[in-house]
Design an enzyme around this catalytic site. Structure first.
Site, mmCIF file in Angstrom:
data_model
loop_
_atom_site.group_PDB
_atom_site.id
_atom_site.type_symbol
_atom_site.label_atom_id
_atom_site.label_comp_id
_atom_site.label_asym_id
_atom_site.label_seq_id
_atom_site.Cartn_x
_atom_site.Cartn_y
_atom_site.Cartn_z
ATOM 1 N N HIS B 215 5.232 37.166 35.450
ATOM 2 C CA HIS B 215 4.957 38.523 35.893
ATOM 3 C C HIS B 215 3.557 38.691 36.459
ATOM 4 C CE1 HIS B 215 8.567 40.931 34.395
ATOM 5 N NE2 HIS B 215 8.885 39.660 34.482
ATOM 6 N N SER B 219 8.064 36.263 41.144
ATOM 7 C CA SER B 219 9.034 35.189 41.306
ATOM 8 C C SER B 219 8.883 34.512 42.656
ATOM 9 C CB SER B 219 10.447 35.747 41.207
ATOM 10 O OG SER B 219 10.669 36.263 39.919
ATOM 11 N N ASP B 244 22.035 40.189 37.555
ATOM 12 C CA ASP B 244 21.966 39.249 36.430
ATOM 13 C C ASP B 244 23.122 39.468 35.455
ATOM 14 O OD1 ASP B 244 19.778 37.874 37.302
ATOM 15 O OD2 ASP B 244 18.325 38.887 36.010
ATOM 16 N N GLU B 287 24.526 13.877 22.278
ATOM 17 C CA GLU B 287 25.238 14.921 23.000
ATOM 18 C C GLU B 287 24.989 14.746 24.499
ATOM 19 O OE1 GLU B 287 27.297 16.147 20.660
ATOM 20 O OE2 GLU B 287 26.719 18.237 20.840
#
Lengths: 252, 420
Positions: B215, B219, B244, B287
């Site tokens: 911020h 972006s 979003d 995994e």
């Protein structure tokens, strides 16, 4: 003695590189409980329970399943009490400070055939019969593997394979040699009350479905909720997509 | 009141905001916050990752209420949750598969950053905090995988903690210290549990800094150019909150398919067998989200020493560990390896090709990590590993120097207007 046994076990586990394993397969018609909407066949589960009790339970425990869970198979409370009471468990201490035997109750887990792992090994030539509660989840191939293993006995081993004393040839077992003797060697080992013919394949198919239930008792509830969640998310996604389109209309 | 802050809120909200301007903060950072207007859907994965983190913490806290950290009880405490606790199976499958979905979202987020050059000035620190989050996630996921105390839990713990023994001189004492004993046992399990509960909150803290840093500079965007006027931006709310949320819903559908229809597809059958220190599984595999790093770890197969002596300077194990850590830590220096003034791969024709080769190489490493380390797999792993590092230390610096970038548009709204 234990050393020799563990060496033997190591040898058996070291064999896979030498032996060709066969690919596991399911019964004809596949499994009813698989698929997006698949649910357990109650008849098969009840027949499978019978096979477990009369064949498998001689050596294999089912520690994670309690008798009360059999309500999901369609048994009434009284039937479950009767099934549980067939076995006796050690309980206590009572107010005299003594341990005592009593019939099993619905709240008890399935009574294990042996008091402990050592006792199980002694009775089985050094091999430990695994607990079956999670066996379907604990093996590559799941249902198909266990079904193939149960029906895969009786074939002639390849010429270059030496079957060790006390072992049995099974092309589906890693290494090809398993300490378990063929559990479903003949037809009609159990007699089904619903008239189904108890062939070897039928018994294997039924007990595998029972074990699949034992490993995932909440599968039906899971899929039921899943369908609702998906429908909800589909609608929600649609609403948000429409809202987003509307909002961004002037931006693009 | 003498405070400089004058709230624009009224009533109770205003009373609170005058004294603690959290509503003004939210309004500035998530309401009117100017955001480039040209995000594509790849920009959803930051928000999705944050959602997954919160979901993992939420489900994890409830799981912890039913879990017992004891080598004799852990496995059955998890099974009791699965069988006897209302919706316990749902919580556990959400958490198990949530880890996979969290990594999936973070990996997409990370590759998006690499494609659009989001790590470049002035966002270096933002990117570095992201790499730090990845490290913390890896540690957390690894320790979480140990908790059910299945076969793969136990052997993964054994293999990974043993890596520390590769450190020269102090390796073995460090391993003993990590274990709290002379093998992976109850003390190891209880400390992993404590840390598995702690680290997600540390991650949350670093995520806060990650977002705070975001911020400050705003972006990046698919064009990789800074917004210059109000015509280039939109207020975060409602435009991006709505976008979003829509993206999150689509992601949740994929997640739900795993939870409700294939909850064990991403796991390993051996973890349904209680841990047995006397029996090693035939193949120990991590995994899926660790497979590329596992392949890199195993690709280093020679001891490096002083020729004609038996002195080993770097054992193959130590070499593998160094490579594995470097394969992630290279992110810390990426902003300085890539000195190209153009951010977005849209205007870097060669970088764009090499980016996709790198993605393919990472996926190949993942596949190799799942295969036994024998025969042809070893050689392919070594080539894939070498390329992985060459991408960072050779390709990127060389491209920065010799690549001719395409002309960059003057502003975001002009580029959109011309249909670029």
């Amino acid at each position: 003695m234990r050393l020799i046994l563990s060496l033997l076990a190591t040898l058996v586990f070291a064999l896979p590189a030498a032996a060709k394993e066969m690919h596991p397969h399911g019964p004809e018609g596949g499994w009813k409980h698989k698929g997006v909407f698949g649910s357990y066949d109650r008849g098969a589960l009840q027949r499978g329970l019978l096979v477990y009790k009369q064949v498998c339970a001689a050596c294999h425990a089912l520690n994670l399943v309690a008798y009360r869970n059999l309500a999901m198979l369609g048994y009434s409370e009284d039937e479950i009490k009767t099934i549980a009471a067939e076995k006796r468990v050690k309980d206590g201490p009572n107010d005299q400070g003594e341990m005592f035997d009593r019939p099993a109750r619905p709240s008890d887990p399935f009574v294990a055939p042996f008091a402990n792992d050592q006792a199980a090994r002694v009775a089985n030539g050094g091999a430990l019969p695994p607990d079956l509660s999670l066996i379907i989840k604990a093996r590559h191939g799941g249902e198909n593997y266990v079904y193939s293993l149960l029906t895969g006995f009786g074939e002639t081993p390849p010429a270059d394979m030496k079957i060790l004393p006390g072992m049995n040839y099974n092309p589906y077992f890693p290494g090809g040699q398993i300490a378990m003797p063929p559990p479903l060697a003949a037809d009609d080992l159990v007699s089904y009350s619903d008239g189904t013919k108890a062939t070897k394949e039928q018994m294997a198919k039924d007990v595998v479905q029972f074990l699949a239930w034992a490993a995932e008792p909440h599968m039906e509830q899971r899929k039921r909720i899943g369908i609702r969640v998906m429908l909800f998310l589909l609608v929600l996604t649609g609403v948000f997509y429409a809202a987003k389109r509307q909002l961004w209309r002037d931006v693009h | 009141m003498s405070s400089k802050h004058v709230t624009s809120f009224k009533g109770i909200t205003g009373w609170i905001d005058q004294r603690l301007p959290i509503f003004t903060l939210m309004q500035n950072e998530y309401g009117s916050f100017p955001t480039p207007r040209n995000f594509n859907y790849l920009w959803n994965f930051g928000a999705i990752s944050l959602f997954m983190l919160l979901l993992m913490i939420g489900s994890g806290v409830v799981l912890a209420m039913h879990y017992t950290a004891d080598t004799h009880l852990s496995f059955n405490s998890v099974e009791r949750l699965m069988r006897d606790v209302n919706y316990g199976w749902l919580l556990r499958y959400m958490h198990m598969n949530g880890a996979s979905m969290f990594f999936l979202a973070v990996y997409i987020h990370l590759f998006r950053g690499m494609y659009y050059g989001s790590y470049k000035e002035p966002r270096e620190l933002l990117w570095i905090l992201g790499v730090l989050i990845l490290f913390l996630m890896i540690a957390t996921a690894f320790m979480g995988y140990v908790l059910p105390w299945g076969q793969m839990s136990f052997w993964a713990a054994t293999v990974i903690t043993n890596l520390m023994s590769a450190i020269p001189l102090v390796g073995d004492p460090i391993v003993t210290w990590l274990w709290g004993g002379f093998s992976v046992d109850n003390p190891t399990l209880t400390r992993f549990y404590a840390l598995h509960y702690l680290l997600p909150f540390v991650i949350f803290g670093v995520v806060f800094l990650h977002i705070a840093a975001l911020h400050v500079c705003g972006s990046n965007n698919p064009l990789g150019i800074e917004p210059k006027s109000e015509k280039d931006t939109l207020p975060f709310h409602p435009y991006y909150t709505m976008k979003d949320t829509f993206g999150l819903c689509v992601f949740l559908m994929l997640y739900a398919v795993f939870i409700f229809w294939m909850p064990n597809a991403l796991g390993h059958p051996d973890n349904s067998i209680p841990a047995n220190p006397m029996m090693t599984p035939p193949h120990i595999v991590p995994e899926w989200y660790f497979l590329p790093f596992y392949a890199i770890l195993r690709s280093f197969t020679i001891d490096i020493g002083i020729p004609f002596t038996h002195i080993v300077l770097i054992s193959s194990k130590l070499g593998g560990v160094i490579l594995m850590v470097t394969s992630i830590a290279v992110g810390f220096v990426l902003p300085w390896l890539d000195t190209s003034p153009v951010r977005s791969a849209r205007f870097r024709p060669l970088y764009r090709i090499f980016f996709w080769v790198f993605v393919a190489d990472s996926i190949l490493l993942g596949y190799l990590g799942s295969q036994p380390p024998e025969g042809i797999y070893v050689i392919i792993s070594q080539i894939a590993m070498a390329y992985y590092f060459a991408h960072f230390f050779l390709v990127i610096p060389l491209l920065s120097k010799y690549e001719k970038p395409l002309p960059v548009p003057k502003s975001i709204h002009e580029a959109i207007g011309s249909g670029a």
